[in-house]
Design an enzyme around this catalytic site. Structure first.
Site, mmCIF file in Angstrom:
data_model
loop_
_atom_site.group_PDB
_atom_site.id
_atom_site.type_symbol
_atom_site.label_atom_id
_atom_site.label_comp_id
_atom_site.label_asym_id
_atom_site.label_seq_id
_atom_site.Cartn_x
_atom_site.Cartn_y
_atom_site.Cartn_z
ATOM 1 N N ARG A 119 0.673 4.737 -6.566
ATOM 2 C CA ARG A 119 0.938 5.630 -5.439
ATOM 3 C C ARG A 119 1.620 4.915 -4.280
ATOM 4 O O ARG A 119 2.489 5.477 -3.628
ATOM 5 C CB ARG A 119 -0.355 6.299 -4.977
ATOM 6 C CG ARG A 119 -1.237 5.487 -4.069
ATOM 7 C CD ARG A 119 -2.207 6.367 -3.318
ATOM 8 N NE ARG A 119 -3.246 6.876 -4.187
ATOM 9 C CZ ARG A 119 -4.404 6.236 -4.432
ATOM 10 N NH1 ARG A 119 -4.641 5.059 -3.886
ATOM 11 N NH2 ARG A 119 -5.292 6.768 -5.203
ATOM 12 N N LYS B 33 -11.960 1.072 8.145
ATOM 13 C CA LYS B 33 -11.173 1.489 6.978
ATOM 14 C C LYS B 33 -11.238 3.012 6.751
ATOM 15 O O LYS B 33 -11.070 3.787 7.673
ATOM 16 C CB LYS B 33 -11.626 0.690 5.747
ATOM 17 C CG LYS B 33 -11.312 -0.791 5.988
ATOM 18 C CD LYS B 33 -11.078 -1.673 4.847
ATOM 19 C CE LYS B 33 -10.533 -1.246 3.582
ATOM 20 N NZ LYS B 33 -9.295 -1.918 3.225
ATOM 21 N N ASP C 264 -8.659 6.147 -1.676
ATOM 22 C CA ASP C 264 -9.299 5.395 -2.749
ATOM 23 C C ASP C 264 -10.816 5.525 -2.739
ATOM 24 O O ASP C 264 -11.474 5.268 -3.738
ATOM 25 C CB ASP C 264 -8.983 3.902 -2.580
ATOM 26 C CG ASP C 264 -7.709 3.517 -3.297
ATOM 27 O OD1 ASP C 264 -7.397 4.153 -4.308
ATOM 28 O OD2 ASP C 264 -7.051 2.571 -2.832
ATOM 29 N N THR D 93 1.115 -1.897 4.245
ATOM 30 C CA THR D 93 0.506 -0.583 4.429
ATOM 31 C C THR D 93 1.578 0.492 4.367
ATOM 32 O O THR D 93 2.701 0.287 4.849
ATOM 33 C CB THR D 93 -0.260 -0.477 5.778
ATOM 34 O OG1 THR D 93 -0.160 0.863 6.287
ATOM 35 C CG2 THR D 93 0.295 -1.396 6.839
HETATM 36 C C1 GLC Z 1 -5.028 1.255 0.566
HETATM 37 C C2 GLC Z 1 -4.406 1.456 -0.806
HETATM 38 C C3 GLC Z 1 -3.776 2.827 -0.928
HETATM 39 C C4 GLC Z 1 -4.727 3.920 -0.514
HETATM 40 C C5 GLC Z 1 -5.305 3.642 0.868
HETATM 41 C C6 GLC Z 1 -6.374 4.633 1.252
HETATM 42 O O1 GLC Z 1 -4.035 1.148 1.530
HETATM 43 O O2 GLC Z 1 -3.432 0.479 -1.053
HETATM 44 O O3 GLC Z 1 -3.364 3.064 -2.251
HETATM 45 O O4 GLC Z 1 -4.043 5.139 -0.526
HETATM 46 O O5 GLC Z 1 -5.873 2.350 0.887
HETATM 47 O O6 GLC Z 1 -7.509 4.519 0.460
#
Ligand code: GLC
Length: 813
Positions: free
Chosen positions: A348, A649, A507, A722
């Site tokens: 992705r 996060k 994720d 990012t």
């Molecule tokens: C991290 C991952 C990405 C995901 C994001 C949110 O940046 O690399 O694939 O969409 O976290 O979980």
């Protein structure tokens, strides 16, 4: 509190207070050999992969911070005093020495004024050669003759980063070093043709290949024994820890200058000799640097803006483009956070990155898109993380099993099943392909035939089983796109919304057989791009079919996903709604709400309310929160997000990547003021004088900024790697400034704050240059009342002949 400033003219960020709270990083190299470095010349160099082909060593997350790197020590032989050009590792007190670091596009320059010696060290990697150059200049600012010794230092690495860090009984005996002809060679003995070299443009007065001899027992990079003594020992050995230390003794007359070039490269001593011959000529170093500058200038020139927002100008014209390009080039696995333990393409992330810079790097975007199409299964889902090499013909194999060759999983495990599939991965690829075609005009790309990951592996198995003429089954890019869309149409849960599967974009949201509103909205968006392509290609039946499917998805969204004032985030496997007004935690989520509007699924009234909810619940002065209030009670039906600390996060931080989705969404409903308010909140440029809070680089978007539920509210973490880089660029240029390539024209449809009088853009599109002036006499936020191209009124801005230049006036109102 600030530590530096943007130098727009030179496209540099100048750090003039080097005692930063955390490392500020930069990326060197635009081809196969690349490095991540910080503001004290700490960092690491690798060839193609930071996991399997490390050239220099780095101790991430260690004490002292971010070492080792690419260091140059100076020693005054009159009194034995010594220092390093990049401040660290010696670290002279800042009231006695003046240091700066300038990070530019693919180069970094460290300067130091100490003891009346001005020193400069520039690190960069020339295009076309697999070598890192350290261009060092010294000037004696005193009236005395100075006797100096100069020492280089880097630590070589065993190629495989894991083995280098944890399997010492192997790594310590698998590499040796030697010195001859002014060149240190590291020999990776367990490999075929595994060599690195380090050399310089002078005949050394001393050398050390052994780290522990150069540093000395119980010494560190702070005070290497060889530098303290003013003399290297000529060490080398088969086995052990190796370094690149070359010594040069220099006599500098008052106010005179000298220049020294070091070269750290891929290949053996012979390769080193060739590079030494070439780059011992300073004119060649200068030419390589000019070439690198020209490379980036050409990219930046593709789109230059002049708006009333200085932060937006600086970031879009230089730094956000740079960040987006870096993500396409490096994927996401080289930084001071990702230090090489995992490589390959995240489906992705790479799919989204490829959408963002087709104007400045069409080749790289296309390469990534093709790699992803090969990593797609014929079922229509993407392999979540894979090595492109697995699905390419004619990969080199080594004659013996080597730990440094990228492993290829067994054929029967390489294609993961549905249980490991993420529901969003491949959907991102559809708009990326359409954007690529809109930018380049290359409609034939849709007809390119490529295999699927599983058909490729099946053909290989058949060939290995002795089947003659075992052919790889291929289908067109267009067919791949249909399979992606059909997969999402099939993978729906009980409400008709797309299943969450292992995860969606988030994720940490692991809904499994539960359902994800985000994915349905994304599916809708991907279909809207596909329908336009199908129409363009004359595939009217397909266009009608997917348009009908869009209607169905919209109906489901209206009936099941609207919560009254905003959209829900989805349903758990047991059918519980999440992200709804009854929720105490995780009540409002950014991703689903931004996408409901951005995708076009929300009609006007719902879109207005949704944007209002985003503004009311998620806005903070450091950007939009991903969700609020943060989860505090673990709930595995929702997923791992509930086990992440509140405010960090995915659990209630300003997760940067979805922020630009909300800017684009605001533009969809004509709210230029809201888009700019959200843009400015996340904008790292605006935090340049708040580094005591932000801590991280103000020239890079970071993965997240701690949210209001955390004690470190406002602290940014994880620069460069990012999706917010690419998406900021995409949303700001395509939606806020409204410059959008179409199949046969260029659209200019801005959405700006009403108090803007206008702005200017220079855009290269299919080889022609468009000088665009946007005027806003009525002070509206959106709407174009007149377009004048080269003095003539027009409805659309045409595709002009390559090489031509045109002036376009766009009058809003
Ligand atoms: C991290 C991952 C990405 C995901 C994001 C949110 O940046 O690399 O694939 O969409 O976290 O979980």
């Amino acid at each position: 509190m600030k530590y530096g400033h943007f130098d727009d003219e030179n496209r540099e960020y100048v750090i003039d207070r080097v005692d930063l709270p955390t490392s500020w990083t930069n990326y060197l190299g635009v081809e196969d050999i690349t490095a991540v470095v910080n503001h004290t010349a700490g960092g690491y160099l690798f060839y193609k992969t930071p996991e399997y082909h490390r050239i220099s060593r780095f101790r991430g997350n260690s004490v002292p911070m971010d070492r080792p790197g690419f260091y140059v020590y100076l020693r005054d032989n009159a009194d034995g005093d010594y220092w390093s050009i990049s401040w660290q590792p010696v670290g002279k007190p800042l009231d006695r020495a003046k240091y700066t670091c300038r990070h530019g596009l693919s180069y970094s320059v460290y300067t130091c004024d100490y003891a009346d010696i001005h020193a400069e060290q520039m690190l960069f990697i020339p295009r076309g050669d697999a070598v890192q150059l350290w261009d060092v200049k010294l000037r004696n600012d005193s009236d005395r003759v100075r006797e100096l010794s100069l020492f280089s230092y880097l630590e070589f690495s065993f190629h495989h980063v894991m083995i280098d860090n944890i399997n010492f009984q192997m790594s310590l005996y698998a590499a040796g070093s030697s010195y001859a002809d002014g060149i240190i060679e590291e020999d990776l003995f367990y490999e075929e043709n595994g060599y690195q070299y380090f050399t310089a443009d002078f005949e050394p007065d001393g050398f050390d290949c052994m780290r522990d001899v150069f540093l000395g027992t119980y010494h560190t990079e702070d005070d290497p024994q060889a530098v303290v003594n003013g003399k290297c020992s000529g060490s080398f050995e088969k086995g052990g820890n190796h370094c690149g230390a070359l010594q040069k003794n220099i006599t500098l007359a008052p106010h005179s200058e000298t220049r020294v070039i070091f070269m750290l490269g891929e290949g053996n001593r012979e390769a080193g000799k060739i590079m030494r011959r070439k780059y011992s000529d300073p004119a060649k170093v200068d030419a390589a640097f000019s070439d690198l500058k020209a490379y980036w200038d050409a990219k930046c020139r593709k789109l230059q803006i002049r708006t009333p927002n200085p932060g937006m100008n600086t970031l879009i014209n230089t730094w956000t483009l740079y960040q987006s390009e870096i993500n396409v080039m490096f994927s996401r696995f080289a930084s001071f956070i990702e230090v090489g333990g995992r490589v390959g393409l995240g489906y992705r992330d790479t799919a989204q990155d490829s959408m963002t810079v087709p104007h400045s790097n069409p080749e790289a975007c296309r390469m990534r898109i093709e790699q992803l199409l090969r990593g797609l299964t014929s079922k229509g889902y993407g392999l979540h993380l894979f090595q492109p090499e697995w699905f390419m013909e004619g990969q080199k194999t080594q004659s013996f099993k080597s730990p440094t060759v990228i492993p290829r999983p067994d054929k029967d495990t390489i294609i993961h099943g549905l249980a490991d599939a993420c529901s969003d991965d491949a959907l991102w690829l559809v708009p990326s392909i359409v954007e690529y075609i809109r930018e380049t005009g290359d409609l034939s790309f849709a007809d390119l035939k490529l295999p699927y990951a599983d058909t490729f592996i099946a053909a290989q198995s058949a060939a290995e089983a002795g089947e003659k003429n075992a052919e790889v089954q291929t289908e067109t890019v267009y067919d791949h796109m249909k399979r992606i869309l059909d997969f999402s149409a099939e993978q729906v849960g009980q409400s008709g919304v797309c299943k969450g599967l292992r995860a969606d974009w988030n994720d940490c949201l692991n809904l499994g057989g539960g359902e994800s509103a985000l994915v349905s909205f994304l599916h809708y968006w991907a279909m809207s791009h596909f329908v336009q392509l199908a129409e363009e290609l004359g595939r009217t039946e397909d266009a009608a079919h997917y348009r009908e499917l869009m209607g169905h998805v919209k109906k489901v969204a209206d009936e099941k996903l609207w919560d009254g004032d905003w959209y829900v985030r989805g349903f758990t496997a047991s059918g519980r709604k999440i992200g709804c007004r009854e929720d105490k935690e995780g009540k409002v989520h950014l991703e689903s709400n931004a996408w409901a509007v951005l995708s076009g699924i929300a009609d006007d009234e719902k879109a207005e309310k949704t944007m209002q909810a985003i503004d009311t619940y998620l806005y903070t002065k450091y950007g939009l929160l991903l969700n609020t209030p943060s989860y505090t009670v673990p709930d595995d039906e929702i997923g791992f997000v509930t086990r992440v600390y509140p405010g960090l996060k995915e659990n209630g931080a300003s997760f940067s990547h979805p922020n630009p989705w909300a800017w684009a969404a605001a533009c969809r409903i004509g709210r230029g003021d809201l888009a700019m308010k959200f843009y400015d909140a996340l904008c790292p440029y605006n935090q340049n004088d708040q580094i005591e809070t932000r801590e991280s680089e103000p020239y890079s978007y970071c993965q997240f900024i701690a949210g209001k539920d955390h004690s470190a509210f406002g602290r940014a973490r994880h620069p460069f790697m990012t999706g917010s880089g690419g998406w900021s660029y995409f949303s700001a240029t395509r939606f806020m400034l409204g410059i959008r390539p179409e199949f046969h024209s260029l659209t200019v449809d801005p959405c700006i704050p009403a108090d803007w009088d206008g702005f200017d853009v220079t855009r290269e599109f299919r080889g022609a240059i468009y000088h665009i002036t946007v005027e806003n006499p009525d002070h509206v936020m959106k709407g174009v009342k007149q377009i004048i191209a080269d003095g003539k009124e027009t409805e659309t801005i045409p595709v002009f002949a390559p090489g031509s230049e045109h002036s376009i006036r766009v009058i809003m109102g």
